[in-house]
Scaffold this motif. Structure first.
Motif, PDB file in Angstrom:
ATOM      1  N   ASP A   1       0.912  -1.175   0.135  1.00 31.49           N
ATOM      2  CA  ASP A   1      -0.127   0.047   0.246  1.00 31.49           C
ATOM      3  C   ASP A   1       0.836   1.351  -0.006  1.00 31.49           C
ATOM      4  O   ASP A   1       0.502   2.374  -0.736  1.00 31.49           O
ATOM      5  N   PHE A   2       1.930   1.255   0.765  1.00 25.95           N
ATOM      6  CA  PHE A   2       2.949   2.452   0.857  1.00 25.95           C
ATOM      7  C   PHE A   2       3.497   2.509  -0.757  1.00 25.95           C
ATOM      8  O   PHE A   2       3.514   3.468  -1.121  1.00 25.95           O
ATOM      9  N   LEU A   3       3.860   1.393  -1.139  1.00 27.62           N
ATOM     10  CA  LEU A   3       4.586   1.600  -2.546  1.00 27.62           C
ATOM     11  C   LEU A   3       3.585   2.160  -3.613  1.00 27.62           C
ATOM     12  O   LEU A   3       3.954   2.727  -4.387  1.00 27.62           O
ATOM     13  N   ARG A   4       2.478   1.726  -3.461  1.00 30.93           N
ATOM     14  CA  ARG A   4       1.280   2.191  -4.412  1.00 30.93           C
ATOM     15  C   ARG A   4       1.204   3.576  -4.328  1.00 30.93           C
ATOM     16  O   ARG A   4       1.284   4.391  -5.297  1.00 30.93           O
ATOM     17  N   LYS A   5       1.156   4.202  -2.951  1.00 33.90           N
ATOM     18  CA  LYS A   5       0.763   5.538  -2.583  1.00 33.90           C
ATOM     19  C   LYS A   5       2.219   6.084  -3.147  1.00 33.90           C
ATOM     20  O   LYS A   5       1.758   7.329  -3.762  1.00 33.90           O
ATOM     21  N   PHE A   6       3.450   5.880  -2.833  1.00 34.18           N
ATOM     22  CA  PHE A   6       4.509   6.517  -3.195  1.00 34.18           C
ATOM     23  C   PHE A   6       4.725   6.640  -4.664  1.00 34.18           C
ATOM     24  O   PHE A   6       4.959   7.788  -5.320  1.00 34.18           O
ATOM     25  N   ALA A   7       4.339   5.528  -5.460  1.00 28.58           N
ATOM     26  CA  ALA A   7       4.407   5.651  -6.776  1.00 28.58           C
ATOM     27  C   ALA A   7       3.636   6.704  -7.529  1.00 28.58           C
ATOM     28  O   ALA A   7       4.081   7.427  -8.250  1.00 28.58           O
ATOM     29  N   LYS A   8       2.421   6.759  -6.977  1.00 32.16           N
ATOM     30  CA  LYS A   8       1.435   7.702  -7.620  1.00 32.16           C
ATOM     31  C   LYS A   8       1.937   9.045  -7.411  1.00 32.16           C
ATOM     32  O   LYS A   8       1.907   9.963  -8.166  1.00 32.16           O
ATOM     33  N   CYS A   9       2.068   9.318  -6.018  1.00 32.64           N
ATOM     34  CA  CYS A   9       2.640  10.648  -5.722  1.00 32.64           C
ATOM     35  C   CYS A   9       3.974  11.222  -6.212  1.00 32.64           C
ATOM     36  O   CYS A   9       4.049  12.234  -6.736  1.00 32.64           O
ATOM     37  N   ALA A  10       4.938  10.150  -6.512  1.00 27.37           N
ATOM     38  CA  ALA A  10       6.348  10.551  -7.156  1.00 27.37           C
ATOM     39  C   ALA A  10       5.987  10.927  -8.523  1.00 27.37           C
ATOM     40  O   ALA A  10       6.503  11.725  -9.101  1.00 27.37           O
ATOM     41  N   HIS A  11       5.205  10.177  -9.202  1.00 27.35           N
ATOM     42  CA  HIS A  11       4.503  10.554 -10.500  1.00 27.35           C
ATOM     43  C   HIS A  11       4.102  11.995 -10.665  1.00 27.35           C
ATOM     44  O   HIS A  11       4.452  12.828 -11.576  1.00 27.35           O
ATOM     45  N   GLU A  12       3.177  12.371  -9.744  1.00 28.32           N
ATOM     46  CA  GLU A  12       2.647  13.611  -9.749  1.00 28.32           C
ATOM     47  C   GLU A  12       3.718  14.811  -9.442  1.00 28.32           C
ATOM     48  O   GLU A  12       3.460  15.882 -10.023  1.00 28.32           O
ATOM     49  N   LYS A  13       4.657  14.451  -8.565  1.00 24.82           N
ATOM     50  CA  LYS A  13       5.498  15.506  -8.079  1.00 24.82           C
ATOM     51  C   LYS A  13       6.839  15.409  -8.766  1.00 24.82           C
ATOM     52  O   LYS A  13       7.798  16.285  -8.305  1.00 24.82           O
ATOM     53  N   LEU A  14       7.043  14.673  -9.854  1.00 23.75           N
ATOM     54  CA  LEU A  14       8.425  14.865 -10.272  1.00 23.75           C
ATOM     55  C   LEU A  14       8.191  15.623 -11.698  1.00 23.75           C
ATOM     56  O   LEU A  14       7.127  15.578 -12.308  1.00 23.75           O
ATOM     57  N   LYS A  15       9.093  16.553 -11.958  1.00 30.30           N
ATOM     58  CA  LYS A  15       9.341  17.096 -13.219  1.00 30.30           C
ATOM     59  C   LYS A  15       9.350  16.094 -14.182  1.00 30.30           C
ATOM     60  O   LYS A  15       9.588  14.902 -14.323  1.00 30.30           O
ATOM     61  N   ASP A  16       9.124  16.539 -15.660  1.00 32.88           N
ATOM     62  CA  ASP A  16       8.941  15.640 -16.764  1.00 32.88           C
ATOM     63  C   ASP A  16      10.368  14.848 -17.070  1.00 32.88           C
ATOM     64  O   ASP A  16      10.164  13.700 -17.417  1.00 32.88           O
ATOM     65  N   GLU A  17      11.297  15.423 -16.980  1.00 35.29           N
ATOM     66  CA  GLU A  17      12.743  14.641 -17.153  1.00 35.29           C
ATOM     67  C   GLU A  17      13.284  14.058 -15.686  1.00 35.29           C
ATOM     68  O   GLU A  17      14.221  13.531 -15.954  1.00 35.29           O
ATOM     69  N   GLY A  18      12.332  14.351 -14.633  1.00 36.70           N
ATOM     70  CA  GLY A  18      12.793  13.701 -13.460  1.00 36.70           C
ATOM     71  C   GLY A  18      13.058  12.125 -13.162  1.00 36.70           C
ATOM     72  O   GLY A  18      12.773  11.172 -14.047  1.00 36.70           O
ATOM     73  N   HIS A  19      13.696  11.803 -11.977  1.00 41.16           N
ATOM     74  CA  HIS A  19      13.807  10.202 -11.849  1.00 41.16           C
ATOM     75  C   HIS A  19      13.640  10.273 -10.374  1.00 41.16           C
ATOM     76  O   HIS A  19      13.694  11.002  -9.507  1.00 41.16           O
ATOM     77  N   VAL A  20      13.257   8.864 -10.136  1.00 40.57           N
ATOM     78  CA  VAL A  20      13.270   8.513  -8.779  1.00 40.57           C
ATOM     79  C   VAL A  20      14.276   7.284  -8.401  1.00 40.57           C
ATOM     80  O   VAL A  20      14.498   6.536  -9.578  1.00 40.57           O
ATOM     81  N   GLN A  21      15.120   7.290  -7.263  1.00 39.93           N
ATOM     82  CA  GLN A  21      15.903   6.316  -7.126  1.00 39.93           C
ATOM     83  C   GLN A  21      15.859   5.582  -5.649  1.00 39.93           C
ATOM     84  O   GLN A  21      15.775   6.599  -4.725  1.00 39.93           O
ATOM     85  N   LEU A  22      15.759   4.547  -5.652  1.00 41.03           N
ATOM     86  CA  LEU A  22      15.255   3.816  -4.467  1.00 41.03           C
ATOM     87  C   LEU A  22      16.376   2.449  -4.224  1.00 41.03           C
ATOM     88  O   LEU A  22      16.945   2.158  -4.896  1.00 41.03           O
ATOM     89  N   VAL A  23      16.567   2.357  -2.787  1.00 38.84           N
ATOM     90  CA  VAL A  23      17.105   1.129  -2.504  1.00 38.84           C
ATOM     91  C   VAL A  23      16.026   0.228  -1.746  1.00 38.84           C
ATOM     92  O   VAL A  23      15.342   0.727  -0.915  1.00 38.84           O
ATOM     93  N   VAL A  24      15.926  -1.058  -2.009  1.00 36.85           N
ATOM     94  CA  VAL A  24      14.986  -1.914  -1.487  1.00 36.85           C
ATOM     95  C   VAL A  24      15.813  -3.037  -0.932  1.00 36.85           C
ATOM     96  O   VAL A  24      16.628  -3.661  -1.735  1.00 36.85           O
ATOM     97  N   TYR A  25      15.459  -3.828   0.098  1.00 39.78           N
ATOM     98  CA  TYR A  25      15.844  -5.063   0.429  1.00 39.78           C
ATOM     99  C   TYR A  25      15.088  -6.309   0.080  1.00 39.78           C
ATOM    100  O   TYR A  25      13.831  -6.177   0.875  1.00 39.78           O
ATOM    101  N   ARG A  26      15.185  -6.979  -0.989  1.00 44.75           N
ATOM    102  CA  ARG A  26      14.150  -8.060  -1.273  1.00 44.75           C
ATOM    103  C   ARG A  26      12.978  -7.594  -1.722  1.00 44.75           C
ATOM    104  O   ARG A  26      11.837  -8.170  -1.388  1.00 44.75           O
ATOM    105  N   GLY A  27      12.849  -6.124  -2.226  1.00 50.48           N
ATOM    106  CA  GLY A  27      11.328  -5.529  -2.473  1.00 50.48           C
ATOM    107  C   GLY A  27      11.304  -5.307  -3.967  1.00 50.48           C
ATOM    108  O   GLY A  27      10.508  -4.528  -4.551  1.00 50.48           O
ATOM    109  N   GLU A  28      12.176  -5.671  -4.814  1.00 44.31           N
ATOM    110  CA  GLU A  28      12.543  -5.485  -6.348  1.00 44.31           C
ATOM    111  C   GLU A  28      11.261  -5.548  -6.960  1.00 44.31           C
ATOM    112  O   GLU A  28      10.851  -4.684  -7.822  1.00 44.31           O
TER     113      GLU A  28
END
Ligand SMILES: C[S@@+](CC[C@H](N)C(=O)[O-])C[C@H]1O[C@@H](n2cnc3c(N)ncnc32)[C@H](O)[C@@H]1O
Length: 185
Positions: free
Chosen positions: A127-154
């Motif tokens: 649920d957190f990742l779903r909310k994060f993905a939606k929010c990140a898309h809304e709040k990133l500029k057009d050429e922007g990027h997200v970079q994450l580290v996850v442990y066994r969550g790829e």
């Protein structure tokens, strides 16, 4: 009052000093996953960057120290993490360019970012990742990027972020951690 711990580290030649305390993530040392993210970070040349789930602040403060042209907004839902991160912004001398806010994911800001970095709280489930993905898309500029580290969550990250982003690559895998780069275009 909680006892203060002091965390000292050097990452990519940048000396870092933090206060932490009971209840915050990886309170005695910079987390192994966070360190891997920082060692492989794609940092914009200029603009505005977000650190989501900042904890006591290692990601946002490292980014601010790496590139004096950047402004950074660090955010966490935990008031104790926000308090420590504010203190650590001062200790590391970046308070002129870094703001720390209490926020559920990115909901407390209307700003648009060139990059969003996080070691996300996977314990909060998809649920957190779903909310994060939606929010990140809304709040990133057009050429922007997200970079994450996850442990066994790829796989969960790929599944949730692919609902909004077409360009997802795993930059590195090390000891169960995945460094994932997600581009808006
Ligand atoms: C894995 S820790 C990473 C902390 C820090 N960035 C680091 O690398 O040491 C995840 C952080 O996300 C925060 N968090 C949990 N749920 C959140 C939410 N809904 N919005 C923002 N931050 C959240 C936690 O309080 C915690 O500080």
């Amino acid at each position: 009052m909680k006892a203060i711990e002091v965390v000292l580290d050097v990452i990519n030649g940048i000396p870092l000093s933090f206060h932490s305390s009971a209840g915050v993530f990886s309170k005695r040392k910079v987390d192994t996953g966070t360190r891997s993210l920082l060692e492989n970070l794609v940092i914009p040349k200029e603009g505005l960057v977000a650190d989501v789930g900042c904890g006591y602040g290692p990601i946002g403060i490292y980014v601010a120290l790496s590139n004096p042209s950047l402004r950074v907004v660090m955010m966490d839902v935990d008031p104790n993490a926000v308090k420590l991160a504010k203190k650590n912004v001062e200790i590391n001398g970046v308070n002129d360019r870094v703001e720390v806010i209490k926020s559920d994911v990115l909901s407390a800001t209307d700003l648009k970012f060139d990059a969003i970095f996080s070691n996300p709280p996977l314990s909060k489930g998809v649920d957190f990742l779903r909310k994060f993905a939606k929010c990140a898309h809304e709040k990133l500029k057009d050429e922007g990027h997200v970079q994450l580290v996850v442990y066994r969550g790829e796989e969960n990250v790929k599944k949730e972020f692919s609902q909004f982003f077409g360009n997802i690559t795993v930059v590195k895998r090390v000891k169960g951690y995945s460094i994932i780069l997600i581009k808006k275009t």
